[in-house]
Write a protein that holds these residues in place. Structure first.
Motif, PDB file in Angstrom:
ATOM      1  N   VAL A 115      28.186  -5.031  15.339  1.00  0.00           N
ATOM      2  CA  VAL A 115      29.531  -4.739  15.827  1.00  0.00           C
ATOM      3  C   VAL A 115      30.265  -3.943  14.747  1.00  0.00           C
ATOM      4  N   PRO A 116      30.818  -2.772  15.084  1.00  0.00           N
ATOM      5  CA  PRO A 116      31.507  -1.956  14.069  1.00  0.00           C
ATOM      6  C   PRO A 116      32.685  -2.705  13.459  1.00  0.00           C
ATOM      7  N   SER A 117      32.873  -2.510  12.180  1.00  0.00           N
ATOM      8  CA  SER A 117      34.002  -3.127  11.494  1.00  0.00           C
ATOM      9  C   SER A 117      35.288  -2.385  11.812  1.00  0.00           C
ATOM     10  N   PRO A 118      36.372  -3.113  12.104  1.00  0.00           N
ATOM     11  CA  PRO A 118      37.663  -2.454  12.288  1.00  0.00           C
ATOM     12  C   PRO A 118      38.150  -1.756  11.023  1.00  0.00           C
ATOM     13  N   TYR A 119      37.530  -2.081   9.897  1.00  0.00           N
ATOM     14  CA  TYR A 119      37.957  -1.548   8.607  1.00  0.00           C
ATOM     15  C   TYR A 119      36.941  -0.559   8.039  1.00  0.00           C
ATOM     16  N   ALA A 120      35.997  -0.121   8.882  1.00  0.00           N
ATOM     17  CA  ALA A 120      34.896   0.730   8.414  1.00  0.00           C
ATOM     18  C   ALA A 120      35.390   2.058   7.854  1.00  0.00           C
ATOM     19  N   ASP A 121      36.399   2.652   8.475  1.00  0.00           N
ATOM     20  CA  ASP A 121      36.879   3.950   8.015  1.00  0.00           C
ATOM     21  C   ASP A 121      37.422   3.857   6.596  1.00  0.00           C
ATOM     22  N   ARG A 122      38.223   2.831   6.337  1.00  0.00           N
ATOM     23  CA  ARG A 122      38.772   2.649   4.990  1.00  0.00           C
ATOM     24  C   ARG A 122      37.652   2.388   3.982  1.00  0.00           C
ATOM     25  N   LEU A 123      36.714   1.538   4.364  1.00  0.00           N
ATOM     26  CA  LEU A 123      35.636   1.188   3.440  1.00  0.00           C
ATOM     27  C   LEU A 123      34.771   2.405   3.123  1.00  0.00           C
ATOM     28  N   SER A 124      34.610   3.286   4.103  1.00  0.00           N
ATOM     29  CA  SER A 124      33.765   4.465   3.904  1.00  0.00           C
ATOM     30  C   SER A 124      34.342   5.425   2.872  1.00  0.00           C
ATOM     31  N   ARG A 125      35.616   5.302   2.570  1.00  0.00           N
ATOM     32  CA  ARG A 125      36.238   6.199   1.588  1.00  0.00           C
ATOM     33  C   ARG A 125      35.974   5.757   0.149  1.00  0.00           C
ATOM     34  N   LEU A 126      35.444   4.563  -0.017  1.00  0.00           N
ATOM     35  CA  LEU A 126      35.176   4.048  -1.358  1.00  0.00           C
ATOM     36  C   LEU A 126      33.758   4.394  -1.800  1.00  0.00           C
ATOM     37  N   THR A 127      33.600   4.664  -3.080  1.00  0.00           N
ATOM     38  CA  THR A 127      32.257   4.752  -3.636  1.00  0.00           C
ATOM     39  C   THR A 127      31.742   3.332  -3.825  1.00  0.00           C
ATOM     40  N   VAL A 128      30.490   3.114  -3.463  1.00  0.00           N
ATOM     41  CA  VAL A 128      29.887   1.783  -3.568  1.00  0.00           C
ATOM     42  C   VAL A 128      28.536   1.915  -4.257  1.00  0.00           C
ATOM     43  N   GLN A 129      28.323   1.116  -5.282  1.00  0.00           N
ATOM     44  CA  GLN A 129      27.054   1.128  -6.012  1.00  0.00           C
ATOM     45  C   GLN A 129      26.488  -0.276  -6.079  1.00  0.00           C
ATOM     46  N   ARG A 130      25.192  -0.393  -5.804  1.00  0.00           N
ATOM     47  CA  ARG A 130      24.514  -1.681  -5.909  1.00  0.00           C
ATOM     48  C   ARG A 130      23.803  -1.773  -7.249  1.00  0.00           C
ATOM     49  N   HIS A 131      23.912  -2.957  -7.877  1.00  0.00           N
ATOM     50  CA  HIS A 131      23.268  -3.189  -9.168  1.00  0.00           C
ATOM     51  C   HIS A 131      22.620  -4.573  -9.166  1.00  0.00           C
TER      52      HIS A 131
END
Length: 299
Positions: A3-19
């Protein structure tokens, strides 16, 4: 289909790195949202049975900060250390070592069970300029109006631990039971948001390494609460509480705030124990004001 997140657009603007990092004999996976150059760094600890995804909706509304979100040992993509009993002392030791290695001096944030872990860690000496508790567990779980439901949960997790391993694990991952938990916690009447919440729980609530890890975490969650550590915390603390929280009533949260040396309580109406899903913008706004994070233009 997710189910798409209602907040997906905002989250997509962030850089995200996994460590990944080795902590106390096991691999801890963590995610860094935003820029390492941000003036404010927040170390965010998720709640019981979930993983870092649970706090992404709040993080989406904090683009000006650098947020570091690990999976607790044995949950999500973090592994448990062989032969380790994950009581609260072990979670505290893990958090202190992780923070020292990855995010020294960060603001510490904990949601639900994470509020217990972070409070106990700060009380034990984890250095932080400020502490933020979202849906804090403010009283013993076996007391109060929901004590009977908690006792039923105790029986459920005990049964899951005692049955033959395959049966016990299947019970603990049972989708019907997970959905009942989700329905009980959700307060919103928005059908789109409810579907998202249920999908989040369906997707992430059963990603525990094994039933022993889950049992240990549950025992830790119902054996402790933030009120045990409040008086020992001397850093400024923000409590973000829900007026319809079935786990810790708002009256208890108001009393809890008085136990800290320096605390501010922000109450959010019309929501229960899922502030992080139902009212993440309000929670992030309270965090931003408390930490005096300026709003970036275009956000």
């Amino acid at each position: 289909m997710p189910v798409p997140s209602p907040y997906a657009d905002r989250l997509s603007r962030l850089t995200v790195q996994r460590h990944e990092v080795e902590v106390r004999g096991a691999r801890t996976a963590y995610w860094v949202y935003g820029s390492h150059d941000a003036e404010t760094t927040i170390l965010a600890v998720h709640g019981f049975r979930g993983d870092h995804h649970g706090l992404e909706s709040v993080i989406a509304f904090l683009p000006e900060a650098c947020v570091i979100a690990p999976d607790l040992p044995g949950f999500g993509e973090s592994t448990p250390a062989p032969g380790t009993r994950y009581d609260l002392d072990e979670y505290v030791a893990w958090l202190r070592e992780f923070a020292a290695s990855v995010a020294p001096g960060a603001v510490i944030l904990g949601h639900s069970f994470g509020s217990i872990v972070t409070s106990a860690a700060v009380a034990a000496g984890l250095e932080t300029p400020k502490l933020i508790l979202v849906n804090p567990i403010g009283a013993p779980a076996l007391e109060g109006p929901k004590g009977v439901m908690t006792r039923l949960a105790v029986l459920y997790y005990a049964l899951g631990a005692r049955l033959p391993e395959s049966l016990g694990t299947a019970l603990l991952r049972n989708r019907v039971i997970v959905r009942v938990m989700s329905i009980a916690m959700a307060k919103t009447s928005d059908p789109v948001l409810r579907r998202f919440i249920h999908d989040q729980h369906d997707t992430y609530f059963s990603l525990f390494a094994d039933r022993d890890v889950l049992r240990d975490a549950f025992v830790a969650s119902v054996s402790h609460d933030v009120s045990q550590y409040a008086a020992s915390i001397d850093v400024p603390t923000l409590l973000i509480a829900a007026q319809r929280d079935d786990i810790t009533p708002i009256e208890v949260e108001r009393e809890l705030a008085t136990r800290f040396a320096d605390a501010e309580l922000v109450e959010i109406a019309h929501v229960g124990h899922l502030i992080h899903y139902e009212t993440p913008a309000e929670a992030a706004g309270a965090i931003r004001r408390y930490l005096r994070i300026p709003v970036a233009r275009g956000r």
